[in-house]
Design a protein around this motif. Sequence first.
Motif, PDB file in Angstrom:
ATOM      1  N   SER A  80       0.811  -1.212   0.000  1.00 49.84           N
ATOM      2  CA  SER A  80       0.000   0.000   0.000  1.00 49.84           C
ATOM      3  C   SER A  80       0.845   1.263   0.000  1.00 49.84           C
ATOM      4  O   SER A  80       0.465   2.283  -0.567  1.00 49.84           O
ATOM      5  N   THR A  83       2.715   1.819  -3.798  1.00 48.34           N
ATOM      6  CA  THR A  83       2.026   1.947  -5.080  1.00 48.34           C
ATOM      7  C   THR A  83       0.604   2.453  -4.877  1.00 48.34           C
ATOM      8  O   THR A  83       0.034   2.348  -3.786  1.00 48.34           O
ATOM      9  N   ASP A  84       0.059   3.016  -5.942  1.00 54.15           N
ATOM     10  CA  ASP A  84      -1.348   3.407  -5.951  1.00 54.15           C
ATOM     11  C   ASP A  84      -2.197   2.393  -6.706  1.00 54.15           C
ATOM     12  O   ASP A  84      -3.397   2.593  -6.893  1.00 54.15           O
ATOM     13  N   ASP A  85      -1.573   1.304  -7.144  1.00 57.90           N
ATOM     14  CA  ASP A  85      -2.273   0.267  -7.896  1.00 57.90           C
ATOM     15  C   ASP A  85      -3.337  -0.375  -7.002  1.00 57.90           C
ATOM     16  O   ASP A  85      -3.015  -0.987  -5.975  1.00 57.90           O
ATOM     17  N   PRO A  86      -4.630  -0.262  -7.344  1.00 59.48           N
ATOM     18  CA  PRO A  86      -5.693  -0.834  -6.486  1.00 59.48           C
ATOM     19  C   PRO A  86      -5.594  -2.349  -6.354  1.00 59.48           C
ATOM     20  O   PRO A  86      -6.009  -2.908  -5.334  1.00 59.48           O
ATOM     21  N   LEU A  87      -5.038  -3.029  -7.358  1.00 61.23           N
ATOM     22  CA  LEU A  87      -4.906  -4.482  -7.267  1.00 61.23           C
ATOM     23  C   LEU A  87      -3.887  -4.865  -6.196  1.00 61.23           C
ATOM     24  O   LEU A  87      -4.103  -5.802  -5.412  1.00 61.23           O
ATOM     25  N   LEU A  88      -2.761  -4.139  -6.144  1.00 62.99           N
ATOM     26  CA  LEU A  88      -1.755  -4.426  -5.122  1.00 62.99           C
ATOM     27  C   LEU A  88      -2.242  -4.029  -3.732  1.00 62.99           C
ATOM     28  O   LEU A  88      -1.942  -4.699  -2.743  1.00 62.99           O
ATOM     29  N   LYS A  89      -3.002  -2.970  -3.646  1.00 65.45           N
ATOM     30  CA  LYS A  89      -3.574  -2.577  -2.360  1.00 65.45           C
ATOM     31  C   LYS A  89      -4.531  -3.648  -1.842  1.00 65.45           C
ATOM     32  O   LYS A  89      -4.552  -3.978  -0.657  1.00 65.45           O
ATOM     33  N   GLN A  90      -5.323  -4.214  -2.753  1.00 73.25           N
ATOM     34  CA  GLN A  90      -6.235  -5.282  -2.349  1.00 73.25           C
ATOM     35  C   GLN A  90      -5.456  -6.529  -1.959  1.00 73.25           C
ATOM     36  O   GLN A  90      -5.826  -7.232  -1.003  1.00 73.25           O
TER      37      GLN A  90
END
Length: 343
Positions: A80, A83-90
Amino acid sequence: MILILSYDWYEQGTDPVIDWLIYQKADFAKITINDLVNRTTNTRLDINTGEIWINGIEISHKVNVIWFRRFEHDVPFNFSKETDDPLLKQADYELQFEIRELMQFLFQRFKKKVWMPHYLGINANKLDHIYLAKKRGVKMPETILCNNKADLLSFYEQQQNGIIMKPIRHSGYFTKGEKTFSIYTNSVKKNFIETLPEYFTATLFQQKVDSKMEIRVFYLDGSFYATAIIITKDNEETDVKLSFGTDNINWIPYELPQEYKLQLHDFFQSLHLNTCSFDVILTHNNEYILLDINPAGQYTAPGNKCNYKIEQKIANWLVEHDEKEREIHHIQQKNAEGAAFNL
């Protein structure tokens, strides 16, 4: 064997105890979440058999004592922040649940072993402690958790010495650029309450206790190691931690009354805690008010200032219980062999 579940990196309470275990030539192993998830060492769990292998050696059948020291705070993933990548945050979010399930397995796998603290007491939080203390007759500050201005104003008017607000659990640090922010206990004034919206995020508020001195205590299986922090006008902060870096703070060894120690011992046992760190306020009326209980709180600073050698005492406790469990297993094995021979 002693199994230590702790941080992958330096932890100020764990590492000095490990030094004493090495000095005593104790049989121990340390496992972190990183060991199990990221495979930073050759570690694996055979879920079918319950076996735990470290560098080719199976240890689960040897484990007698488990020291649980902030194991759950070690975060092997931190997508988190990177990156701002929503897939990596999930993915980061989902992996935290994976780790929780792993911890639950370890609790169940070793539930009959000797724990410090006991796994049943690890997950209790501040709200549990306050609620259960009331039932045991242990005095703690009057407390509410509310999300609206009307209830907060009503609570404020009932408290003669004012009120404070604090996190429900320990709060970490917030970083932004070169700045670091931390949450401390703060006084709440009426003019601040009046600026609040009618509804806000549910927050913990407590009665502000009249304080003669604050006492920090480490509890170890019936023994109490107390350090009094003398309050003066030079260090009279709402949160005494804000004065730790000053020259005006005074630390002295302190002996709690025997009757109070017995009451606390009974209370901690009901919480399944054979160890914890806690704070107590001594009021000007000479009443003891319990503030906070932390099953894995820090003890090095107050312990060192009073020369309690707490790290050595923890190591001794772990070694003594490991030896005791070994002796019990030895007797049980002898009895089983004798019964088989008689058959």
